[in-house]
Write a protein that holds these residues in place. Structure first.
Motif, PDB file in Angstrom:
ATOM      1  N   ARG A 125      -2.675   6.077   2.067  1.00 42.13           N
ATOM      2  CA  ARG A 125      -4.137   6.005   2.134  1.00 42.13           C
ATOM      3  C   ARG A 125      -4.721   7.360   1.785  1.00 42.13           C
ATOM      4  O   ARG A 125      -4.179   8.404   2.156  1.00 42.13           O
ATOM      5  N   GLN A 150      -2.855   0.429  -5.610  1.00 42.13           N
ATOM      6  CA  GLN A 150      -3.686  -0.716  -5.940  1.00 42.13           C
ATOM      7  C   GLN A 150      -4.779  -0.242  -6.893  1.00 42.13           C
ATOM      8  O   GLN A 150      -4.825   0.937  -7.250  1.00 42.13           O
ATOM      9  N   VAL A 159       0.851  -1.185   0.000  1.00 45.95           N
ATOM     10  CA  VAL A 159       0.000   0.000   0.000  1.00 45.95           C
ATOM     11  C   VAL A 159       0.889   1.238   0.000  1.00 45.95           C
ATOM     12  O   VAL A 159       1.789   1.363   0.831  1.00 45.95           O
ATOM     13  N   ARG A 160       0.674   2.156  -0.944  1.00 44.74           N
ATOM     14  CA  ARG A 160       1.496   3.358  -1.069  1.00 44.74           C
ATOM     15  C   ARG A 160       0.827   4.564  -0.419  1.00 44.74           C
ATOM     16  O   ARG A 160       0.854   5.658  -0.931  1.00 44.74           O
ATOM     17  N   ASP A 209     -14.164   6.545   6.038  1.00 47.23           N
ATOM     18  CA  ASP A 209     -12.822   5.971   6.116  1.00 47.23           C
ATOM     19  C   ASP A 209     -12.771   4.735   7.000  1.00 47.23           C
ATOM     20  O   ASP A 209     -11.971   3.828   6.768  1.00 47.23           O
ATOM     21  N   SER A 228      -6.813   2.640  -0.229  1.00 48.84           N
ATOM     22  CA  SER A 228      -5.425   2.231  -0.425  1.00 48.84           C
ATOM     23  C   SER A 228      -4.921   2.679  -1.783  1.00 48.84           C
ATOM     24  O   SER A 228      -5.579   2.497  -2.811  1.00 48.84           O
ATOM     25  N   HIS A 277      -9.062  -0.187  -7.942  1.00 51.60           N
ATOM     26  CA  HIS A 277     -10.387  -0.214  -7.339  1.00 51.60           C
ATOM     27  C   HIS A 277     -11.444  -0.243  -8.445  1.00 51.60           C
ATOM     28  O   HIS A 277     -11.269   0.386  -9.494  1.00 51.60           O
ATOM     29  N   THR A 322      -2.196   4.329  -8.941  1.00 53.28           N
ATOM     30  CA  THR A 322      -3.489   3.837  -8.460  1.00 53.28           C
ATOM     31  C   THR A 322      -4.435   3.719  -9.638  1.00 53.28           C
ATOM     32  O   THR A 322      -4.514   4.625 -10.482  1.00 53.28           O
ATOM     33  N   GLY A 326      -7.127   0.397   7.288  1.00 49.09           N
ATOM     34  CA  GLY A 326      -6.146   1.459   7.450  1.00 49.09           C
ATOM     35  C   GLY A 326      -6.742   2.843   7.508  1.00 49.09           C
ATOM     36  O   GLY A 326      -6.025   3.830   7.639  1.00 49.09           O
ATOM     37  N   SER A 331     -14.718  -4.812   0.275  1.00 47.48           N
ATOM     38  CA  SER A 331     -13.478  -4.155   0.693  1.00 47.48           C
ATOM     39  C   SER A 331     -12.591  -5.188   1.360  1.00 47.48           C
ATOM     40  O   SER A 331     -12.983  -5.769   2.374  1.00 47.48           O
ATOM     41  N   ALA A 362      -9.080  -4.053  -4.909  1.00 46.92           N
ATOM     42  CA  ALA A 362      -8.986  -3.806  -3.473  1.00 46.92           C
ATOM     43  C   ALA A 362     -10.339  -3.435  -2.893  1.00 46.92           C
ATOM     44  O   ALA A 362     -10.678  -3.841  -1.775  1.00 46.92           O
ATOM     45  N   THR A 363     -11.116  -2.660  -3.633  1.00 44.10           N
ATOM     46  CA  THR A 363     -12.475  -2.307  -3.215  1.00 44.10           C
ATOM     47  C   THR A 363     -13.391  -2.337  -4.427  1.00 44.10           C
ATOM     48  O   THR A 363     -12.954  -2.157  -5.564  1.00 44.10           O
TER      49      THR A 363
END
Length: 266
Positions: free
Chosen positions: A29, A50, A26-27, A38, A47, A52, A165, A43, A218, A187-188
């Motif tokens: 949030r 990644q 993960v780079r 959130d 994220s 989405h 992303t 986290g 998620s 990821a989501t």
């Protein structure tokens, strides 16, 4: 024979879980702008590094207007981060109907936007991979009908290459049923539908755009449903897009009630 079949099925399930798992780093949030949003995400934010999935329902599967607007808000907030200074957004579309002034009103600057019109799904996914792995690209928005597990894993590897992303907007721009993927490596997974805007404070004109937002899946988080509006839009005279959304209804963390059944009299 039955034992061999069970072993093959077990190996296949293991492969599917491996392909679905998000293993990349993960780079950072991205806050969505409200702790209640959130907190549904692992986290405490979306994220980065990644990809989405963002989709709509009904007519939105073809027009993609609400999912695209939501994705634009996320992309604008991401590019506003100090670590994204100088990076661009690449928007890959199948139908040449993107309206940059509308995106600018949502906070996504036209001077940092690169548009690419792809001929088919395969080209759109290939361009998305190349863009995610390119230096100087912070976020890639790709309009595709579906992403299978193999294509999803390739997208994730491309995200890991440079820390970009990905925002995949599920859209069938020319109608039709289209193919649907049996699983996802995203990821989501979000589902977005339009909602009626409230008037501006002065009582004239429309207020910021609103959406019915549902977090369908998620990894490491939990699902939820909210009514949200774009915060800090050009109409409000605010330049800060670091917190893209504002919660306007207490729908979070609750399942939406099923519509009541109606029966015909007589």
């Amino acid at each position: 024979m039955d034992g061999d079949r069970r072993n093959r099925l077990a190996a296949l399930r293991t492969d599917i879980r491996r392909l679905e798992r998000v293993t990349g780093p993960v780079r950072g949030r991205l806050s969505l702008g409200d702790p209640r949003l959130d907190s549904a995400l692992p986290g405490g934010g979306l994220s980065l590094g990644q990809w989405h999935e963002i989709g709509g329902e009904g007519a939105e599967a073809e027009t993609g207007a609400a999912p695209a607007a939501f994705a634009a808000r996320l992309a604008a907030a991401l590019l506003a981060r100090p670590d994204q200074r100088g990076r661009s957004a690449v928007w890959i579309l199948r139908r040449d109907d993107l309206f940059p002034p509308g995106l600018a009103s949502l906070g996504l600057p036209a001077e940092r936007l690169v548009g690419v019109c792809a001929r088919d799904e395969a080209e759109a996914l290939g361009v998305a991979e190349d863009a995610l792995a390119s230096p100087g690209v912070g976020v890639v928005l790709a309009e595709v009908g579906a992403v299978d597990l193999t294509a999803g894993r390739r997208l994730q590897l491309a995200c890991e290459a440079r820390g970009g992303t990905g925002l995949v907007i599920l859209r069938r721009p020319f109608g039709g049923g289209g193919a649907t993927a049996g699983g996802t490596a995203a990821a989501t997974c979000w589902r977005v539908a339009p909602a009626a805007s409230a008037p501006n404070l002065g009582g004239l004109g429309l207020g910021p755009p609103r959406w019915h937002l549902r977090l369908a899946r998620s990894r490491g988080g939990r699902s939820g449903a909210w009514l949200v509006e774009a915060a800090g839009t050009a109409d409000e005279g605010e330049a800060d897009v670091a917190h893209p959304l504002r919660l306007v209804a207490e729908l979070g963390d609750r399942d939406l009630a099923a519509p009541a059944a109606f029966s015909a009299a007589g």
